[in-house]
Structure formats: C-alpha cells, structure tokens
Design a protein around this motif. Structure first.
Motif, PDB file in Angstrom:
ATOM      1  N   ALA A 116       0.788  -1.248   0.000  1.00 46.16           N
ATOM      2  CA  ALA A 116       0.000   0.000   0.000  1.00 46.16           C
ATOM      3  C   ALA A 116       0.814   1.289   0.000  1.00 46.16           C
ATOM      4  CB  ALA A 116      -1.013   0.042   1.143  1.00 46.16           C
ATOM      5  N   SER A 117       2.068   1.266   0.440  1.00 52.59           N
ATOM      6  CA  SER A 117       2.909   2.462   0.391  1.00 52.59           C
ATOM      7  C   SER A 117       4.362   2.034   0.200  1.00 52.59           C
ATOM      8  CB  SER A 117       2.773   3.293   1.670  1.00 52.59           C
ATOM      9  OG  SER A 117       3.397   2.629   2.758  1.00 52.59           O
ATOM     10  N   ILE A 118       5.192   2.954  -0.242  1.00 52.47           N
ATOM     11  CA  ILE A 118       6.605   2.637  -0.439  1.00 52.47           C
ATOM     12  C   ILE A 118       7.266   2.271   0.885  1.00 52.47           C
ATOM     13  CG2 ILE A 118       8.844   3.521  -1.182  1.00 52.47           C
ATOM     14  CD1 ILE A 118       6.954   2.947  -3.494  1.00 52.47           C
ATOM     15  N   ASN A 119       6.959   2.996   1.954  1.00 53.29           N
ATOM     16  CA  ASN A 119       7.557   2.677   3.251  1.00 53.29           C
ATOM     17  C   ASN A 119       7.161   1.286   3.725  1.00 53.29           C
ATOM     18  OD1 ASN A 119       9.076   4.987   3.626  1.00 53.29           O
ATOM     19  ND2 ASN A 119       7.432   6.092   4.683  1.00 53.29           N
ATOM     20  N   ALA A 120       5.896   0.932   3.548  1.00 48.22           N
ATOM     21  CA  ALA A 120       5.450  -0.402   3.937  1.00 48.22           C
ATOM     22  C   ALA A 120       6.104  -1.472   3.075  1.00 48.22           C
ATOM     23  CB  ALA A 120       3.927  -0.499   3.851  1.00 48.22           C
ATOM     24  N   LEU A 121       6.268  -1.184   1.786  1.00 45.06           N
ATOM     25  CA  LEU A 121       6.957  -2.125   0.897  1.00 45.06           C
ATOM     26  C   LEU A 121       8.397  -2.322   1.340  1.00 45.06           C
ATOM     27  CD1 LEU A 121       7.082  -3.901  -1.615  1.00 45.06           C
ATOM     28  CD2 LEU A 121       7.504  -1.827  -2.972  1.00 45.06           C
ATOM     29  N   LYS A 122       9.059  -1.254   1.728  1.00 47.79           N
ATOM     30  CA  LYS A 122      10.431  -1.371   2.243  1.00 47.79           C
ATOM     31  C   LYS A 122      10.470  -2.271   3.475  1.00 47.79           C
ATOM     32  CE  LYS A 122      12.112   3.172   0.701  1.00 47.79           C
ATOM     33  NZ  LYS A 122      12.555   4.520   1.154  1.00 47.79           N
ATOM     34  N   GLN A 123       9.489  -2.114   4.360  1.00 48.88           N
ATOM     35  CA  GLN A 123       9.430  -2.953   5.554  1.00 48.88           C
ATOM     36  C   GLN A 123       9.205  -4.417   5.177  1.00 48.88           C
ATOM     37  OE1 GLN A 123       6.261  -1.053   7.728  1.00 48.88           O
ATOM     38  NE2 GLN A 123       7.639   0.337   8.797  1.00 48.88           N
ATOM     39  N   CYS A 124       8.364  -4.636   4.171  1.00 46.07           N
ATOM     40  CA  CYS A 124       8.106  -5.996   3.706  1.00 46.07           C
ATOM     41  C   CYS A 124       9.387  -6.634   3.190  1.00 46.07           C
ATOM     42  CB  CYS A 124       7.046  -5.978   2.609  1.00 46.07           C
ATOM     43  SG  CYS A 124       6.689  -7.594   1.881  1.00 46.07           S
ATOM     44  N   LEU A 125      10.133  -5.914   2.370  1.00 51.34           N
ATOM     45  CA  LEU A 125      11.372  -6.454   1.803  1.00 51.34           C
ATOM     46  C   LEU A 125      12.398  -6.729   2.894  1.00 51.34           C
ATOM     47  CD1 LEU A 125      11.726  -4.271  -1.425  1.00 51.34           C
ATOM     48  CD2 LEU A 125      10.646  -6.523  -1.158  1.00 51.34           C
ATOM     49  N   ALA A 126      12.465  -5.845   3.879  1.00 49.61           N
ATOM     50  CA  ALA A 126      13.382  -6.068   5.001  1.00 49.61           C
ATOM     51  C   ALA A 126      12.972  -7.310   5.790  1.00 49.61           C
ATOM     52  CB  ALA A 126      13.415  -4.845   5.911  1.00 49.61           C
ATOM     53  N   SER A 127      11.662  -7.506   5.981  1.00 53.53           N
ATOM     54  CA  SER A 127      11.178  -8.696   6.690  1.00 53.53           C
ATOM     55  C   SER A 127      11.513  -9.960   5.915  1.00 53.53           C
ATOM     56  CB  SER A 127       9.669  -8.598   6.914  1.00 53.53           C
ATOM     57  OG  SER A 127       9.328  -7.516   7.759  1.00 53.53           O
ATOM     58  N   VAL A 128      11.341  -9.915   4.603  1.00 46.45           N
ATOM     59  CA  VAL A 128      11.675 -11.061   3.760  1.00 46.45           C
ATOM     60  C   VAL A 128      13.161 -11.386   3.869  1.00 46.45           C
ATOM     61  CG1 VAL A 128      11.902 -11.828   1.366  1.00 46.45           C
ATOM     62  CG2 VAL A 128       9.774 -10.764   2.135  1.00 46.45           C
ATOM     63  N   TYR A 129      13.990 -10.359   3.792  1.00 45.82           N
ATOM     64  CA  TYR A 129      15.439 -10.567   3.875  1.00 45.82           C
ATOM     65  C   TYR A 129      15.814 -11.230   5.196  1.00 45.82           C
ATOM     66  CZ  TYR A 129      20.431  -9.550   3.996  1.00 45.82           C
ATOM     67  OH  TYR A 129      21.802  -9.662   4.087  1.00 45.82           O
ATOM     68  N   GLN A 130      15.241 -10.752   6.287  1.00 48.05           N
ATOM     69  CA  GLN A 130      15.557 -11.319   7.603  1.00 48.05           C
ATOM     70  C   GLN A 130      15.064 -12.759   7.724  1.00 48.05           C
ATOM     71  OE1 GLN A 130      17.428 -10.024  10.019  1.00 48.05           O
ATOM     72  NE2 GLN A 130      17.831  -8.235   8.727  1.00 48.05           N
ATOM     73  N   ALA A 131      13.976 -13.090   7.049  1.00 49.23           N
ATOM     74  CA  ALA A 131      13.389 -14.424   7.174  1.00 49.23           C
ATOM     75  C   ALA A 131      14.091 -15.471   6.319  1.00 49.23           C
ATOM     76  CB  ALA A 131      11.908 -14.373   6.815  1.00 49.23           C
ATOM     77  N   LEU A 132      14.803 -15.039   5.282  1.00 53.47           N
ATOM     78  CA  LEU A 132      15.444 -15.980   4.367  1.00 53.47           C
ATOM     79  C   LEU A 132      16.776 -16.474   4.908  1.00 53.47           C
ATOM     80  CD1 LEU A 132      14.900 -14.453   0.802  1.00 53.47           C
ATOM     81  CD2 LEU A 132      14.105 -16.704   1.583  1.00 53.47           C
TER      82      LEU A 132
END
Length: 248
Positions: A116-132
């Motif tokens: 829904a927003s660029i900031n939220a997308l950044k948080q999503c990508l950071a969460s994905v990176y940490q989870a992988l």
C-alpha cells in the motif's frame, strides 16, 4: 465500500471461485523450477498472502516443508483444512517475523502490492530478507505503474451452489504518487436476486526501476517474463514481470 480484509472475510467461502481461472499448478511449478536453478538447495517454504493455500498445496506435493502467512483469519482456516501438514501464521506481511529461517519465500497474484505504500513495501522487503536463509530465494510478480491502462479489466464468471458469480478486477493509477487502486466488482445472482460487492483496494504503485532499486541492497535480482510455462528474461517493455531475488 468494504475494507480489503472485510471484503475477503465476507467472501472467504467463495475466494477460490474468484480465482477459478488461475492455474495454480503452473505458477507453483514455475517457481519450483526457479528454486532448483537459483535457490540454496533446501526446501523450507513460506507463502506470503497465502489466502486459502492453493499454492502451498502444490509445494507440499513437491516435497517442501511449507508455511503460509496471511492477515485474514477465515482464509487461514480454509488453508489449514486444505493443507493440514503446513503451518499458518496470522501476521502482516509488511512486518512479520519467523522463529526459523526459510529457503524460499513466494508472494503470488500481485499480492506484494498490498503493501500500500513505499515505506510499507520497504518494511516488507526487510522482513523477507531477515526471514530468508543465506542464498534463499524470494519470488513474486508485480505490475509497473507506468504501464497501467485504467480502461482494462479482467472478467470471468462461474456457477456454484445454484448461483451465478461474475468477478471483475482492474488496476487504476492516477499518473502520479505512490498508490494505485485495485478495483473489484463481484455479483452473485440466484433465484433470490442479485448481491453486489464493490471495493477499491489501495495498493502500492511503483515502477520496475524503482522496485529494482529497493531490492538491490538485499538481493541479486532477476527480472523475468510473466510466463509460468517457460523461464525467459523480461523484455524491458511488458508491464507485468516475475521477480526472482537471491539473498546476498
């Protein structure tokens, strides 16, 4: 208007009908091939915005140990019934954490845009990176905001439980800003009459160049054609693409 979560809660029992024209097996098989080519060789899988779990069902059949994450509890209950061997997590994909790392994360059906927003997308990508896990693979599809035709829509219909269902969806982008809309219209007609659901989901709007810039600090990025039958590079013109991202 209903919120995104409210609409899917209201229609959770009919969600698979909304997506009845989707070839889940082809999509899952394509990502399975990508994982064998680009992944770290292990098989712990997480599906973001998993819905009722149709992709997870196929990944389990491929031999993966699967988890699914979604923000909608009724969807997760349906997913558990479909995939009793999988683990399901009620969390926001933009701010999620896992107890243990996974080797493959997927996000099908343009669900990455629910950020829904660029900031939220950044948080999503950071969460994905940490989870992988190291060398893990993140695969998702996306639409480039600069290619959206506001007049285009997808429409299909099907019959179920003595009712006729008609589903319509289409992207709308104003031409500026970081948000676009996914417009949905659902009609159910039976002998009792017609019920209508209409909604406009706020989604993140981003160009592929902008998206690649957000991904590159975390991943080696491969942009591929939006074709689940064969793996080929994106032609740099099409407005839909598949992103395969290897954790650095």
């Amino acid at each position: 208007m209903l919120s995104t979560n409210a609409l899917y809660t209201d229609l959770s029992g009919y969600y698979d009908l909304m997506c009845c024209d989707i070839n889940y097996l082809a999509q899952s098989s394509s990502v399975h091939r990508l994982n064998k080519m680009l992944g770290n060789g292990n098989n712990h899988h997480l599906d973001l915005a998993c819905g009722t779990g149709p992709h997870i069902r196929h990944f389990i059949d491929f031999g993966y140990q699967c988890s699914g994450l979604d923000l909608n509890q009724p969807m997760l209950e349906l997913a558990r019934a479909r995939c009793p061997d999988a683990r399901f997590i009620l969390q926001d994909m933009c701010q999620f954490t896992l107890d243990n790392s996974v080797d493959l994360i997927t996000c099908f059906l343009y669900s990455i845009h629910y950020s829904a927003s660029i900031n939220a997308l950044k948080q999503c990508l950071a969460s994905v990176y940490q989870a992988l896990a190291p060398g893990g693979l993140f695969v998702f599809n996306a639409v480039d905001k600069d290619t959206i035709c506001n007049l285009s829509a997808v429409r299909h219909s099907t019959r179920f439980d003595n009712s006729q269902f008609v589903f319509e969806s289409g992207w709308h982008y104003s031409g500026s800003g970081e948000q676009q809309a996914l417009k949905l219209r659902i009609a159910r007609t039976s002998f009792e009459g017609t019920q209508l659901w209409q909604d406009q989901h706020i989604m993140v709007a981003i160009s592929f160049a902008e998206l690649q810039a957000l991904l590159c600090p975390y991943f080696d990025v491969h942009i591929l054609a939006h074709d689940y039958d064969r793996i080929t590079p994106w032609d740099t013109v099409a407005g839909n693409a598949l992103f395969a991202c290897i954790k650095r």
